[in-house]
Scaffold this active site. Structure first.
Site, PDB file in Angstrom:
ATOM      1  N   ARG A 170     -23.952  76.694 -46.548  1.00 25.42           N
ATOM      2  CA  ARG A 170     -22.602  77.184 -46.255  1.00 25.42           C
ATOM      3  C   ARG A 170     -21.843  77.475 -47.556  1.00 25.42           C
ATOM      4  O   ARG A 170     -21.138  78.486 -47.669  1.00 25.42           O
ATOM      5  CB  ARG A 170     -21.843  76.143 -45.434  1.00 25.42           C
ATOM      6  CG  ARG A 170     -22.323  76.012 -43.994  1.00 25.42           C
ATOM      7  CD  ARG A 170     -21.732  74.783 -43.318  1.00 25.42           C
ATOM      8  NE  ARG A 170     -22.018  74.756 -41.877  1.00 25.42           N
ATOM      9  CZ  ARG A 170     -22.053  73.655 -41.142  1.00 25.42           C
ATOM     10  NH1 ARG A 170     -21.821  72.475 -41.712  1.00 25.42           N
ATOM     11  NH2 ARG A 170     -22.304  73.714 -39.846  1.00 25.42           N
ATOM     12  N   HIS A 194     -23.181  64.104 -45.752  1.00 26.50           N
ATOM     13  CA  HIS A 194     -23.054  65.288 -44.902  1.00 26.50           C
ATOM     14  C   HIS A 194     -21.817  65.058 -44.044  1.00 26.50           C
ATOM     15  O   HIS A 194     -21.873  64.476 -42.965  1.00 26.50           O
ATOM     16  CB  HIS A 194     -24.289  65.453 -44.015  1.00 26.50           C
ATOM     17  CG  HIS A 194     -24.130  66.498 -42.946  1.00 26.50           C
ATOM     18  ND1 HIS A 194     -23.908  67.823 -43.223  1.00 26.50           N
ATOM     19  CD2 HIS A 194     -24.147  66.399 -41.589  1.00 26.50           C
ATOM     20  CE1 HIS A 194     -23.800  68.497 -42.085  1.00 26.50           C
ATOM     21  NE2 HIS A 194     -23.935  67.649 -41.077  1.00 26.50           N
TER      22      HIS A 194
END
EC number: 1.1.1.27
Length: 334
Positions: A170, A194
């Site tokens: 991303r 994460h």
């Protein structure tokens, strides 16, 4: 009377078909599990794909749907069952099972609900595939990778969390949009958790070897007039945004997991930011799993790249570890 098969086929060898060497199991046939399955099939990574889930009708429907597309695939065997014996002799097991993240829910809030699910899943996986490599995808992935390590009894190099492999993708996508350069040529890592305390390593961001920080030293800081810091914020917020819009995330994580699987099955030795035990690294002294740049090959996660981080980046990584440990230390795992 001879059967059609007997009249059609003359056997030269009486042996049964060779056993699969790249059997891959997906645990959980929800949105993420099926995205992983389809991505693995389209990349032709498995010679047998097994699906397992407790929802029998959903499982049967998904495997039939995939089998009906066998003509268009290069995976000769696709099987499914709620009984974990169907997973026997898997080389890689991808665990996506668990309860789904709700809109606005932090990944860390999922932890205890999913720990209890893993207490059933992991012993079954290891029972039937004691030599497998386990890739954990379920959230919160870093804590559940730790839980998997504890429950499985397997060595660390065979327990891998999908970690920030997707976050980094991303990140590179958003950088590419700002610069007009393809993501594959925009290099940079998101490390740590994460989730909300992930660390953008601005000191390592580069295009064609040109460090963006060398061009703009304040990049990624509050002093940056171009507000590159917003890129990292978008990375952190992106999953929440997608969940708000469509109810779940699945395709990007499916692609990400297939890349990890490919590095292992093809013995590529590629570097991925995935979740591993970080105790003893960067001043972290607790048994937590966080994402660092790791080399993945046929043996699993074989080494960690010692990336040179700036003091503030190390501090953020340590904060990330403290956040996870604050929850993890009170878990009833075993």
């Amino acid at each position: 009377m001879s059967s059609v098969q007997e009249n059609l086929i003359t056997n030269v060898c009486q042996d049964k078909a060779a056993k699969p060497t790249n059997k891959i199991t997906i645990v959980g046939v929800g949105q993420v599990g099926m995205a992983c399955a389809v991505s693995v099939l389209l990349k032709e990574l498995a010679d047998e794909l097994a699906l397992v889930d407790i929802l029998e009708d959903k499982l049967k429907g998904e495997v039939m749907d995939l089998q009906h597309g066998s003509l268009f695939l290069k995976t000769p065997t696709i099987v499914a069952d709620k009984d974990y014996s169907v997973t026997a002799n898997s080389r890689i097991v991808v665990v996506t099972g668990g309860v789904r993240q709700q809109e606005g829910e932090s990944a860390l809030n999922l932890v205890q609900r999913n720990v209890n699910v893993f207490k059933f899943i992991i012993p079954q996986v290891v029972k039937y595939s004691p030599d497998c490599i386990i890739i954990v995808v379920s959230n919160p992935v870093d804590i559940l990778t730790y839980v998997t390590w504890k429950l499985s009894g397997l060595p660390q190099h065979r327990i891998i969390g999908s970690g920030t492999n997707l976050d980094s993708a991303r990140f590179r996508h958003l950088i590419s949009e700002k610069l007009g350069v393809h993501p594959s040529s925009c290099h940079g890592f998101i490390l740590g958790e994460h989730g909300d305390t992930s660390v953008a390593v601005w000191s390592g961001v580069n295009v064609a070897g040109v460090s963006l920080q060398s061009l703009k030293p304040e990049i990624g800081t509050d002093q940056d007039s171009c507000n590159w810091k917003e890129v990292h914020k978008k990375v952190v917020d992106s999953a929440y945004e997608v969940i708000k819009l469509k109810g779940y995330t699945n395709w990007a994580i499916g692609f990400s997991v297939a890349e990890i699987v490919e590095s292992i099955t093809k013995n590529l030795g590629r570097v991925h930011p995935v979740s591993t035990m970080v105790k003893g690294m960067y001043g972290i002294e607790t048994e937590v799993f966080l994402s660092l740049p790791c080399v993945l090959n046929g043996n699993g996660l074989t080494s960690v790249i010692s990336q040179k981080l700036k003091d503030d980046e190390v501090g953020q990584l340590q904060k990330s570890s403290e956040t996870l440990w604050g929850i993890q230390k009170d878990l009833q795992v075993l």
